[in-house]
Design a protein around this motif. Structure first.
Motif, PDB file in Angstrom:
ATOM      1  N   VAL A 121       0.880  -1.179   0.000  1.00 60.39           N
ATOM      2  CA  VAL A 121       0.000   0.000   0.000  1.00 60.39           C
ATOM      3  C   VAL A 121       0.910   1.219   0.000  1.00 60.39           C
ATOM      4  O   VAL A 121       1.274   1.760   1.049  1.00 60.39           O
ATOM      5  N   ARG A 122       1.314   1.607  -1.164  1.00 62.03           N
ATOM      6  CA  ARG A 122       2.251   2.735  -1.261  1.00 62.03           C
ATOM      7  C   ARG A 122       1.456   4.032  -1.191  1.00 62.03           C
ATOM      8  O   ARG A 122       0.681   4.354  -2.083  1.00 62.03           O
ATOM      9  N   THR A 123       1.679   4.784  -0.093  1.00 65.31           N
ATOM     10  CA  THR A 123       0.910   6.019   0.074  1.00 65.31           C
ATOM     11  C   THR A 123       1.695   7.238  -0.419  1.00 65.31           C
ATOM     12  O   THR A 123       1.115   8.281  -0.671  1.00 65.31           O
ATOM     13  N   GLU A 124       3.031   7.092  -0.551  1.00 66.71           N
ATOM     14  CA  GLU A 124       3.811   8.223  -1.087  1.00 66.71           C
ATOM     15  C   GLU A 124       3.470   8.371  -2.570  1.00 66.71           C
ATOM     16  O   GLU A 124       3.249   7.395  -3.262  1.00 66.71           O
ATOM     17  N   LYS A 125       3.439   9.623  -3.006  1.00 66.16           N
ATOM     18  CA  LYS A 125       2.951   9.855  -4.370  1.00 66.16           C
ATOM     19  C   LYS A 125       4.060   9.965  -5.413  1.00 66.16           C
ATOM     20  O   LYS A 125       3.815   9.875  -6.608  1.00 66.16           O
ATOM     21  N   GLU A 126       5.293  10.232  -4.950  1.00 64.93           N
ATOM     22  CA  GLU A 126       6.318  10.473  -5.981  1.00 64.93           C
ATOM     23  C   GLU A 126       6.723   9.168  -6.660  1.00 64.93           C
ATOM     24  O   GLU A 126       6.703   8.105  -6.053  1.00 64.93           O
ATOM     25  N   ARG A 127       7.106   9.307  -7.939  1.00 64.62           N
ATOM     26  CA  ARG A 127       7.485   8.119  -8.715  1.00 64.62           C
ATOM     27  C   ARG A 127       8.856   7.631  -8.283  1.00 64.62           C
ATOM     28  O   ARG A 127       9.766   8.422  -8.021  1.00 64.62           O
TER      29      ARG A 127
END
Ligand SMILES: C[S@@+](CC[C@H](N)C(=O)[O-])C[C@H]1O[C@@H](n2cnc3c(N)ncnc32)[C@H](O)[C@@H]1O
Length: 437
Positions: A121-127
């Motif tokens: 569940v990746r909540t960070e938005k940067e690629r």
């Protein structure tokens, strides 16, 4: 997506039904009216592949197919709701909840949950950048560190040269800065650490086989280090792409997925209420989840004592602390002749219901509990788990709303079974209960 859940046949509610409300004669009719044969795969056609996005980063036995969770979230919750899963396993409910803008609270006895969720569940938005990942991967070969699991019989599982190489790669990762890139590589190391061992790697269950021994002996005669490196790179690349796709798809989502692995949900001191429960309890005769995950847990840093302690809490090793009584369970007890199986049954229902009840006590009035479960055979006798749970909970303040029956297509269980239907199960059931006042 919503259109599927608004299909009249599926969501049209019959009046709420408590088993106590009706006479025995009409009871079976009432129950039968609420059983619907469906296919979750057909009901949720937007999910085309059970392994999509981050669902397949880790092996886990008896995972939910994401369709079931997506269906339950769509039918019984709305955006912003809190969902609890006391048997969260690999966190399928957490992944689907985040994708559907719901919040989730996940518990599991298996500490692997703590490790899997931050990646799935990746909540960070940067690629994440593939070139950055490749730089770190290059460092593996130059490792000056070693990490060997604190596993007393590790030599049983590895030829010395494979253990040496894996230990140096793990040593490198454990001594690097912890971030998403090192977590991705660690997830690849978990996979290869099973592949390059005597343990059968095509199933989650931990065991040695003759064919695997032969496979390893043949591998050792080839350039196996090159193959190992290629596998780590390709697993890591696949994962980074899945994480980036997940982040793109959820760029405007800000819900919360909380998790606690390594806890017994029967006694968890909850501090909040929930809008729904979505869960799939352990199987009746295949509940050794900690033993199954031993190799992964040792590489991640657990020791013998911790693993033994958690294994003791698994349902087959615990005595029942109360006897659950429901009409169906009573009938099965009288039919079973083997006392060890009666004990197993008592232990199973006691601890499964303890864990469910502890979470269901936190449900708001009118909230729904969605419990996904099979119909195993025990000594040739069918154990309708859904019926036993339905009888217990309708006697304790819940209404029976529906039962969805789905024919099993394929669910990866503990072993390579020719029969994909463990213990004679032909269908799996989604039991829907609603909490009363
Ligand atoms: C069928 S699996 C759940 C799989 C999950 N639905 C998924 O998609 O990955 C059942 C889970 O119950 C967990 N479990 C068994 N007893 C437990 C307990 N007392 N407290 C918390 N979790 C428990 C097991 O570790 C296992 O992960």
């Amino acid at each position: 997506m919503k259109a599927h859940y608004e299909n009249k046949d599926m969501t049209e509610q019959l009046p709420l039904f408590s088993v106590d409300d009706v006479t025995a004669a009409s009871k079976d009719d009432e129950i039968d009216k609420r059983i619907q044969l469906i296919s979750f795969r057909e009901l949720v056609p937007e999910i085309k592949d059970t392994r999509y996005l981050t669902h397949a980063i880790f092996y886990y036995p008896a995972k939910f197919i994401p369709h079931v969770v997506r269906y339950a979230l769509g039918a019984f919750t709305k955006a912003g709701d809190w969902v609890v899963d006391p048997f969260a396993g690999s966190g399928t409910v957490g992944v689907e909840a985040y994708l559907c803008k719901r919040n989730a609270f996940l518990l599991d006895l298996n500490p692997l949950l703590n490790y899997m969720i931050p990646l799935k569940v990746r909540t960070e938005k940067e690629r994440l950048r593939e070139d950055r990942l490749s730089q770190i991967l290059d460092g593996l070969e130059k490792s000056r560190h070693h990490f060997t699991p604190a596993w007393s019989n590790i030599a049983y599982w590895y030829p010395p040269e494979m253990l040496e190489t894996l230990s140096s790669y793990w040593g490198f990762i454990k001594n690097s800065e912890r971030n998403a890139y090192t977590a991705i590589i660690e997830s690849a190391l978990l996979k290869v650490s099973k592949h390059f061992s005597y343990a059968e790697h095509r199933t989650p269950k931990l065991f040695r086989s003759k064919s695997k021994r032969k496979y390893v002996e043949e591998l050792l005669r080839t350039d196996w280090v090159e193959k190992l490196k290629r596998m780590i790179s390709s697993h890591s690349l696949e994962t980074i792409r899945n994480l980036n796709d997940f982040a793109t798809l959820t760029s405007h989502h800000n819900s919360c997925v909380e998790f606690k692995g390594g806890v017994d949900s029967s006694y968890y001191p909850f501090q909040q209420e929930f809008d729904a429960l979505i869960t799939s309890p352990p199987y009746l005769q295949a509940q050794e989840y900690i033993r199954t995950a031993k190799m992964e847990l040792f590489w991640l840093g657990s020791d013998d004592e911790e693993i033994r302690g958690l294994s003791r809490l698994e349902i087959p090793y615990r005595k029942a602390d109360r006897v659950i009584q429901t009409p169906t369970l009573e009938t099965i007890r009288t039919e079973l002749t083997r006392t060890d199986l009666i004990k197993l049954l008592d232990s199973y229902f006691c601890h499964t219901i303890n864990a469910l009840e502890n979470s269901m006590n936190q449900l708001k009035v009118n909230a729904t509990a969605c419990i996904f479960i099979g119909n195993p055979l025990i000594d040739g006798i069918k154990v309708e788990i859904w019926r036993i749970l339905m009888e217990y909970f309708t006697n304790n303040g819940y209404f029976f709303e529906n039962l969805y029956e789905d024919r099993i297509k394929n669910r990866q269980l503990f072993g390579t079974r020719k029969n994909k239907n463990p213990d004679g199960m032909k269908s799996e059931f989604l039991l829907i209960l609603r909490k009363g006042q």
